[in-house]
Design an enzyme around this catalytic site. Structure first.
Site, PDB file in Angstrom:
ATOM      1  N   GLY A  63      85.279  24.003 -33.390  1.00  0.00           N
ATOM      2  CA  GLY A  63      85.283  24.537 -34.759  1.00  0.00           C
ATOM      3  C   GLY A  63      86.586  24.216 -35.469  1.00  0.00           C
ATOM      4  O   GLY A  63      87.474  23.562 -34.909  1.00  0.00           O
ATOM      5  N   PHE A  64      86.705  24.712 -36.684  1.00  0.00           N
ATOM      6  CA  PHE A  64      87.893  24.432 -37.496  1.00  0.00           C
ATOM      7  C   PHE A  64      89.175  24.941 -36.798  1.00  0.00           C
ATOM      8  O   PHE A  64      90.073  24.155 -36.467  1.00  0.00           O
ATOM      9  CB  PHE A  64      87.666  25.058 -38.885  1.00  0.00           C
ATOM     10  N   THR A 121      76.206  36.571 -30.511  1.00  0.00           N
ATOM     11  CA  THR A 121      77.288  35.662 -30.093  1.00  0.00           C
ATOM     12  C   THR A 121      78.588  36.441 -29.921  1.00  0.00           C
ATOM     13  O   THR A 121      79.325  36.247 -28.952  1.00  0.00           O
ATOM     14  CB  THR A 121      77.476  34.532 -31.127  1.00  0.00           C
ATOM     15  N   TYR A 174      78.210  40.301 -38.681  1.00  0.00           N
ATOM     16  CA  TYR A 174      79.518  39.760 -38.295  1.00  0.00           C
ATOM     17  C   TYR A 174      80.517  40.901 -38.063  1.00  0.00           C
ATOM     18  O   TYR A 174      81.133  40.993 -37.000  1.00  0.00           O
ATOM     19  CB  TYR A 174      80.016  38.825 -39.394  1.00  0.00           C
ATOM     20  N   TYR A 201      87.504  46.599 -21.157  1.00  0.00           N
ATOM     21  CA  TYR A 201      87.802  45.727 -20.005  1.00  0.00           C
ATOM     22  C   TYR A 201      89.277  45.815 -19.618  1.00  0.00           C
ATOM     23  O   TYR A 201      89.618  45.739 -18.451  1.00  0.00           O
ATOM     24  CB  TYR A 201      87.435  44.270 -20.313  1.00  0.00           C
TER      25      TYR A 201
END
Ligand code: UDP
Length: 342
Positions: free
Chosen positions: A11-12, A98, A151, A165
């Site tokens: 990606g960018f 995702t 998002y 975690y």
């Protein structure tokens, strides 16, 4: 040799990070499904040694199998997620998944490898912020059911998973909330404001302003962001834990962005002034749903912890980005000449 995994490395932002890591002598594995990334972004690096490209969807990747095939890693950078509103809203379910599955994969892999993990979060966790500028202690003002929620909420859950975690498994993770970032290798068609305005101006088309252009953003040049990644990953765990505890933060999260704040109308005028062939007409369009009114990072913590501050002014960064798109334009923007509507 130190080994790094960059998810979303085509990606960018990922492609800038991969270049930096290779230049430091790291062996780099890139995992990317090329949904918004592009192989072209890393093509010149592939085959030169040091880079392994794995084309795979992070949602389908299994940490154990990936560890056996490509691990272990010393560092993991989790950047895999569509980040422009046009792209992430085109596949909202995929975007949320995702974020969540991608961070779980990265955390598991970090646990298996005993790797240091940098998770790319976003200023979108603040939603339409109630405080200004935004500090890391702001819990956000986010709509759970709007068009940006896939998002925003996906990224918020991802932060929660990282924090848990760290607490439950002692994974050495750190998070960056990235504010609007621009520079060469942005996708000309991803609908973001900087790329849209530059491409429109180079093509002599009217500039599309959504709403009245009074909403603000802070624009960070990509090299500044990669500098911050590098400094943050170089900090040892004990230093981080002491620092964040002193600032009443449960885990290691930092705003990274430029302090300058510009209205979208001001940005349009800056771009027009820098491109002689620009059409000076402005085309006003409706403001998209849940578009934040104001956004500017408080980067005091990054300055104290890393000695970091964004250095590249918008003026300079825009000139470099315009040069990049000018070259692209000549080559192939005509093929991808689509105006993105939202
Ligand atoms: N925007 C605009 N014209 C465009 C693209 C975006 O006025 O052609 C506005 C958009 O509504 C938002 C701001 O510019 O207020 C930044 O949009 P972008 O998609 O780049 O990022 P984000 O909204 O995620 O900060």
């Amino acid at each position: 040799m130190s080994r790094a995994l960059v998810t979303g490395g085509a990606g960018f932002i990922g492609s800038h990070l991969v270049r930096r890591l290779l230049s430091r002598g790291r062996e780099v594995v890139v995992l990317d499904n090329l949904y918004t990334g592009s192989y072209e972004n890393i093509e010149e690096l592939d085959g030169a040694g040091g880079l392994t490209f794995v084309k795979q969807d992070i949602c389908e990747a299994d940490a154990n199998a990936f560890f056996k095939a490509y691990g272990p890693f010393n560092e993991i950078y989790n950047l895999a997620c569509p980040a422009s509103p046009v792209h992430y809203q085109a596949q909202p379910l995929g975007t949320a998944l995702t974020s969540i599955k991608g961070v779980l994969f990265s955390l598991e892999l970090a646990r298996l490898s005993s790797a240091r993990l940098l998770h790319a979060s976003t200023s979108e966790v603040y939603g339409d912020p109630l405080t200004h500028p935004q500090k890391e202690t702001d819990w956000g003002n986010v709509n759970t059911i709007g068009v940006r929620s896939c998002y925003d909420e996906g990224k918020r859950v991802a932060e929660t998973l990282v924090a848990d975690y760290v607490r439950a498994h002692g994974v050495d993770a750190r998070m960056v909330r990235i504010f609007n970032t621009y520079g060469p290798r942005m996708d000309a068609c991803d609908g973001r404001v900087v790329s849209n305005f530059i491409v429109q101006a180079l093509q002599g088309k009217p500039i599309t302003i959504y709403g009245d252009g009074s909403q603000t953003r802070s624009f960070q040049y990509v090299d500044d962001l990669v500098d911050a990644f590098e400094l943050y990953m170089a900090k040892d765990t004990a230093t981080l834990d002491g620092f964040f505890a002193r600032h009443n933060l449960e885990t290691r999260v930092l705003n990274i962005g430029n302090q300058g704040e510009f209205t979208i109308g001001e940005l349009a005028q800056m771009v027009i002034a820098k491109i002689p062939e620009a059409n000076k007409d402005i085309l006003f369009k409706p403001l998209p749903g849940n578009d934040p009114r104001r956004r500017r990072p408080d980067t005091t913590l990054a300055r104290e912890l890393l000695g970091w501050q964004a250095k590249i002014p918008l003026d300079t960064g825009l000139e470099r980005t315009i040069e990049y798109f000018r070259g692209k334009c000549a080559a192939n923007i005509s093929n991808s000449n689509k105006e993105h509507k939202r």
